[in-house]
Write a protein that holds these residues in place. Structure first.
Motif, PDB file in Angstrom:
ATOM      1  N   ASN A  12       6.791  43.766  26.551  1.00 39.93           N
ATOM      2  CA  ASN A  12       7.726  43.454  27.628  1.00 39.93           C
ATOM      3  C   ASN A  12       6.514  43.624  28.670  1.00 39.93           C
ATOM      4  OD1 ASN A  12       9.985  43.176  29.197  1.00 39.93           O
ATOM      5  ND2 ASN A  12       9.958  45.209  29.435  1.00 39.93           N
ATOM      6  N   LEU A  13       6.043  44.416  28.956  1.00 32.87           N
ATOM      7  CA  LEU A  13       5.064  44.592  30.107  1.00 32.87           C
ATOM      8  C   LEU A  13       3.876  43.343  30.047  1.00 32.87           C
ATOM      9  CD1 LEU A  13       4.301  48.275  30.200  1.00 32.87           C
ATOM     10  CD2 LEU A  13       5.819  47.130  31.620  1.00 32.87           C
ATOM     11  N   SER A  14       3.394  43.088  28.917  1.00 34.39           N
ATOM     12  CA  SER A  14       2.500  41.858  28.925  1.00 34.39           C
ATOM     13  C   SER A  14       2.906  40.557  29.397  1.00 34.39           C
ATOM     14  CB  SER A  14       1.832  41.854  27.422  1.00 34.39           C
ATOM     15  OG  SER A  14       1.208  42.852  27.130  1.00 34.39           O
ATOM     16  N   LEU A  15       4.550  40.393  28.841  1.00 33.16           N
ATOM     17  CA  LEU A  15       5.068  38.959  29.197  1.00 33.16           C
ATOM     18  C   LEU A  15       5.489  39.236  30.462  1.00 33.16           C
ATOM     19  CD1 LEU A  15       5.830  36.457  28.310  1.00 33.16           C
ATOM     20  CD2 LEU A  15       7.921  37.438  27.496  1.00 33.16           C
ATOM     21  N   ARG A  16       5.882  39.985  31.080  1.00 33.78           N
ATOM     22  CA  ARG A  16       5.953  40.313  32.686  1.00 33.78           C
ATOM     23  C   ARG A  16       4.903  39.945  33.516  1.00 33.78           C
ATOM     24  NH1 ARG A  16      10.480  42.827  34.775  1.00 33.78           N
ATOM     25  NH2 ARG A  16      11.907  43.473  33.323  1.00 33.78           N
ATOM     26  N   ALA A  17       3.841  40.559  33.194  1.00 37.43           N
ATOM     27  CA  ALA A  17       2.536  40.186  33.688  1.00 37.43           C
ATOM     28  C   ALA A  17       1.763  38.664  33.774  1.00 37.43           C
ATOM     29  CB  ALA A  17       1.470  41.029  33.170  1.00 37.43           C
ATOM     30  N   LEU A  18       2.372  38.348  32.793  1.00 34.33           N
ATOM     31  CA  LEU A  18       1.961  36.775  32.157  1.00 34.33           C
ATOM     32  C   LEU A  18       2.926  35.974  33.151  1.00 34.33           C
ATOM     33  CD1 LEU A  18       0.588  34.863  30.336  1.00 34.33           C
ATOM     34  CD2 LEU A  18       2.586  34.694  29.137  1.00 34.33           C
ATOM     35  N   LEU A  19       3.950  36.149  33.181  1.00 35.02           N
ATOM     36  CA  LEU A  19       5.046  35.425  34.024  1.00 35.02           C
ATOM     37  C   LEU A  19       4.648  35.582  35.553  1.00 35.02           C
ATOM     38  CD1 LEU A  19       8.281  35.934  32.293  1.00 35.02           C
ATOM     39  CD2 LEU A  19       6.876  34.065  32.427  1.00 35.02           C
TER      40      LEU A  19
END
Length: 80
Positions: A12-19
């Protein structure tokens, strides 16, 4: 031992950072489809709506303009 919850939170944190840092419209169809999928777990749909919120807050209109109608449709469908 690494639990599913730890992996889920890291993802979740990785995808948020990616976005936040990669304003790529190619990411949106996958997120939008997952947000409205009937066979998805409720947590998956909730996370997808959170990702859409990140997009709406941080991306410029030009970054998601092509998908604006679908975003509207998904938000209305999820609130219904």
């Amino acid at each position: 031992p690494v639990t599913i919850q730890v992996i889920s939170e890291a993802s979740n944190l990785s995808l948020r950072a990616l976005l936040r840092h990669t304003h790529s419209p190619r990411l949106l169809p996958v997120i939008l489809q997952s947000a409205t999928g009937k066979n998805k777990a409720p947590i998956v749909r909730a996370r997808c709506i959170e990702y859409i919120l990140v997009v709406l807050e941080l991306w410029t209109w030009q970054d998601f303009e092509k998908h604006a109608d679908k975003i509207d449709e998904v938000i209305i469908q999820c609130l219904a």
